[in-house]
Design an enzyme around this catalytic site. Structure first.
Site, PDB file in Angstrom:
ATOM      1  N   GLU A 229      27.470 -34.912  44.059  1.00  0.00           N
ATOM      2  CA  GLU A 229      28.452 -35.262  45.325  1.00  0.00           C
ATOM      3  C   GLU A 229      29.235 -36.496  44.860  1.00  0.00           C
ATOM      4  OE1 GLU A 229      26.843 -33.077  49.041  1.00  0.00           O
ATOM      5  OE2 GLU A 229      26.732 -35.200  49.346  1.00  0.00           O
ATOM      6  N   CYS A 263      33.590 -41.566  50.822  1.00  0.00           N
ATOM      7  CA  CYS A 263      33.959 -40.621  49.577  1.00  0.00           C
ATOM      8  C   CYS A 263      35.303 -40.020  50.365  1.00  0.00           C
ATOM      9  CB  CYS A 263      32.815 -39.697  49.364  1.00  0.00           C
ATOM     10  SG  CYS A 263      32.079 -38.866  50.774  1.00  0.00           S
TER      11      CYS A 263
HETATM   12  P1  NAD Z   1      27.461 -45.338  41.257  1.00  0.00           P
HETATM   13  O1  NAD Z   1      27.683 -43.973  40.500  1.00  0.00           O
HETATM   14  O2  NAD Z   1      27.661 -46.604  40.678  1.00  0.00           O
HETATM   15  O3  NAD Z   1      25.859 -45.203  41.767  1.00  0.00           O
HETATM   16  C1  NAD Z   1      25.429 -44.169  42.159  1.00  0.00           C
HETATM   17  C2  NAD Z   1      23.798 -44.158  41.774  1.00  0.00           C
HETATM   18  O4  NAD Z   1      23.352 -43.901  40.754  1.00  0.00           O
HETATM   19  C3  NAD Z   1      22.972 -45.522  42.001  1.00  0.00           C
HETATM   20  O5  NAD Z   1      21.853 -44.988  42.741  1.00  0.00           O
HETATM   21  C4  NAD Z   1      23.105 -46.034  41.093  1.00  0.00           C
HETATM   22  O6  NAD Z   1      21.877 -46.876  40.854  1.00  0.00           O
HETATM   23  C5  NAD Z   1      22.626 -44.693  40.110  1.00  0.00           C
HETATM   24  N1  NAD Z   1      22.790 -44.854  38.652  1.00  0.00           N
HETATM   25  C6  NAD Z   1      23.889 -45.694  37.943  1.00  0.00           C
HETATM   26  N2  NAD Z   1      23.726 -45.409  36.732  1.00  0.00           N
HETATM   27  C7  NAD Z   1      22.681 -44.256  36.755  1.00  0.00           C
HETATM   28  C8  NAD Z   1      22.282 -43.816  35.305  1.00  0.00           C
HETATM   29  N3  NAD Z   1      22.701 -44.144  34.171  1.00  0.00           N
HETATM   30  N4  NAD Z   1      21.518 -42.752  35.417  1.00  0.00           N
HETATM   31  C9  NAD Z   1      20.957 -42.466  36.759  1.00  0.00           C
HETATM   32  N5  NAD Z   1      21.417 -43.179  37.867  1.00  0.00           N
HETATM   33  C10 NAD Z   1      22.353 -43.983  37.887  1.00  0.00           C
HETATM   34  O7  NAD Z   1      28.049 -45.067  42.680  1.00  0.00           O
HETATM   35  P2  NAD Z   1      28.216 -46.059  44.016  1.00  0.00           P
HETATM   36  O8  NAD Z   1      29.054 -47.286  43.706  1.00  0.00           O
HETATM   37  O9  NAD Z   1      26.720 -46.215  44.597  1.00  0.00           O
HETATM   38  O10 NAD Z   1      28.661 -45.074  45.108  1.00  0.00           O
HETATM   39  C11 NAD Z   1      30.275 -44.842  45.380  1.00  0.00           C
HETATM   40  C12 NAD Z   1      30.799 -43.601  44.623  1.00  0.00           C
HETATM   41  O11 NAD Z   1      29.890 -42.590  45.331  1.00  0.00           O
HETATM   42  C13 NAD Z   1      32.189 -43.284  45.222  1.00  0.00           C
HETATM   43  O12 NAD Z   1      32.601 -42.642  43.994  1.00  0.00           O
HETATM   44  C14 NAD Z   1      32.018 -42.420  46.327  1.00  0.00           C
HETATM   45  O13 NAD Z   1      33.246 -41.572  46.419  1.00  0.00           O
HETATM   46  C15 NAD Z   1      31.021 -41.337  45.917  1.00  0.00           C
HETATM   47  N6  NAD Z   1      30.161 -41.017  47.282  1.00  0.00           N
HETATM   48  C16 NAD Z   1      30.323 -39.531  47.218  1.00  0.00           C
HETATM   49  C17 NAD Z   1      30.096 -38.888  48.208  1.00  0.00           C
HETATM   50  C18 NAD Z   1      30.302 -37.443  48.481  1.00  0.00           C
HETATM   51  O14 NAD Z   1      29.719 -36.889  49.217  1.00  0.00           O
HETATM   52  N7  NAD Z   1      30.730 -36.607  47.635  1.00  0.00           N
HETATM   53  C19 NAD Z   1      29.394 -39.555  49.540  1.00  0.00           C
HETATM   54  C20 NAD Z   1      29.167 -40.861  49.150  1.00  0.00           C
HETATM   55  C21 NAD Z   1      29.621 -41.497  47.892  1.00  0.00           C
END
Ligand code: NAD
Length: 457
Positions: A229, A263
């Site tokens: 997501e 999001c």
């Molecule tokens: P992010 O991608 O920076 O991090 C998401 C998660 O991934 C965190 O827990 C982070 O620690 C982990 N992570 C980071 N690098 C990783 C790796 N190499 N391997 C595995 N895990 C790793 O995103 P964020 O800043 O936490 O969230 C914001 C983003 O999430 C925005 O783009 C937003 O649109 C999206 N979002 C989407 C939805 C949806 O339902 N589509 C809902 C909420 C947020």
């Protein structure tokens, strides 16, 4: 150690011990050893424990909202809203799980000789890697149905909302979900990567497109289930027949709720040319009236930016737009106060050469663009890599449905926005992701079908 920083003040609210790759490996081993016993417990008993968890969350709602606010800066009223919405989602899962995963005889011959049956088995041990912007929602969309359907869960909350993650784990434990069936893992990218390195049976990820792509590349060769997501660049089209003031108020809320860190926040507004001057005037008035301030204050509508590094993205997109001819109607810069506050920003005279109309902003910045007609609106709404939600405001339902049928998005909104229902699948297209949570599809997503061919010999 992981320092949890309150974005409203910049002060450290907690220092947490981070998990190490070795811890993650032993957590996997424990979760794997515990999963089959959890799956063998009667569904009614697993449901009873989630019912207990639901009651514990409800009883602690005010404290949990304060915890969320202290680590993310989400205004307290919006933090309580999130907990209220989480409760509604649990209710949906509890009401639907039995039917969703019941064995289904799909064919049986009159002679009784042949029977065909579909059964659902849990995936096994799943990784639930979560974002910080709605940790109760995006985490709960995964761990509640995953636990109900008999999986064990390695839950990695975002490094920006770990205290909420630990609170979830504590309350699940109090509700007698075994320690080894739900294990929180504290840390950022390193812990996430260590989790993906385990022989897990599925990954349910919420976060950015960039990280989601990395997750997919890592796990795809292993042929395990993954759902992503991801981000959005969600458009709304405002037709000329609307109540302008009401639509400006509704769409400003859709753009700026949670400081635009949703999001499905509206990030692009297309307005029919004839009404754009009046629409912009009304929209600017709504934005000017937003209460910005201490997120613990009940009347605050816009709090600080949770991840201060994101402010550089806003500044870059605004500078790019202005250099290409956009006008800053309001905002456009950090607020001169402590904490990571950014003024709600409205850009006009924008076009699709500008980053702000193409790349995810994920903050309190919106571009408003004039369009001539429905065809131009559809073309521009589709001019994106993302496809999470799209909306149309008009009095004419048939017109809205015709437009939205042509827009490539997982969700279609007529006269609403930034709305999620547990009964409907939450699903992205293109860079917004793969798979669905919520709805019945978001329950069966945590199971794999088994096809039984039973022939009496
Ligand atoms: P992010 O991608 O920076 O991090 C998401 C998660 O991934 C965190 O827990 C982070 O620690 C982990 N992570 C980071 N690098 C990783 C790796 N190499 N391997 C595995 N895990 C790793 O995103 P964020 O800043 O936490 O969230 C914001 C983003 O999430 C925005 O783009 C937003 O649109 C999206 N979002 C989407 C939805 C949806 O339902 N589509 C809902 C909420 C947020």
């Amino acid at each position: 150690m992981l320092s949890v920083v309150n974005p409203a003040s910049g002060s450290v609210v907690a220092e947490l011990v981070e998990d190490t790759p070795e811890n993650v490996a032993s957590a996997y081993a424990r979760a794997h050893a515990a999963q089959k016993a959890w799956a063998r417990i009667a569904l009614a008993e697993r449901m009873a424990r989630i019912v207990r968890f639901r009651a514990l969350v409800a009883a602690a709602k005010d404290d949990l909202a304060r915890t969320l606010t202290s680590e993310t800066g989400k205004p307290i009223a919006q933090a309580r809203n999130e907990l209220g919405g989480f409760d509604a989602r649990i209710e949906f899962f509890l009401e639907n799980v039995e039917t969703a995963i019941a064995d289904q005889v799909v064919h049986s011959e009159k002679s009784g000789k042949v029977e065909e049956r579909i059964a659902h088995s849990p995936l096994g041990v799943i990784a639930n890697i979560s974002a910080w912007n709605y940790p109760w929602f995006v985490g709960g969309n995964v761990f509640i149905p995953a636990l109900l359907t008999g999986n064990s869960v390695l839950y990695k909350p975002s490094e920006f909302s770990p205290m909420t993650g630990l609170a979830i784990a504590r309350l699940l434990r109090e509700a007698r979900v075994p320690d080894d069936v739900f294990i929180p893992l504290i840390g950022g990218a390193v812990v996430g990567a260590a989790l993906l390195a385990q022989p897990i049976d599925g990954v349910f990820f919420t976060g950015s497109y960039a990280t989601g792509k990395r997750v997919a590349e890592t796990v795809a060769p292993r042929m395990i289930k993954y759902q992503l997501e991801l981000g959005g660049k969600d458009p709304v089209y405002v037709c000329e027949d609307v109540d302008i003031a009401a639509t400006a108020a509704a769409t400003a809320d859709g753009a700026f709720y949670n400081a635009g860190q949703s999001c499905c926040a509206i990030e692009r507004l297309y307005v029919q040319r004839d009404i754009i001057p009046r629409f912009i005037e009304e929209f600017a008035q709504v934005v000017a009236a937003f209460r910005i301030g201490d997120p613990l204050d009940e009347s605050t509508y816009i709090g600080p930016i949770t991840r201060p590094a994101q402010i550089a993205v806003f500044e870059r997109q605004i500078a790019d737009a202005v250099a290409k001819g956009a006008k800053v109607l309001c905002g456009g810069k950090r607020l001169a106060r402590s904490g990571s506050y950014f003024a709600p920003t409205v850009l006009v005279d924008v076009d699709h050469t500008m980053e702000v109309m193409r790349d995810e902003t994920f903050g309190p910045v919106i571009g408003i663009m004039a369009v001539a007609d429905d065809a131009e609106a559809v073309r521009l709404m589709n001019d994106t890599e993302y496809g999470l939600t799209a909306g149309v405001y008009t009095r004419d339902r048939a017109r809205a449905e015709a437009i939205l049928a042509d827009v490539d998005s997982g969700t279609a909104y007529w006269n609403c926005c930034d709305r999620v229902s547990p009964r409907l699948p939450w699903t992205g297209r293109g860079w917004s992701g793969i798979g669905s949570t919520l709805s019945v599809a978001g329950i069966t997503a945590f199971t794999q079908p088994k096809a039984w061919h039973l022939v009496r010999g």
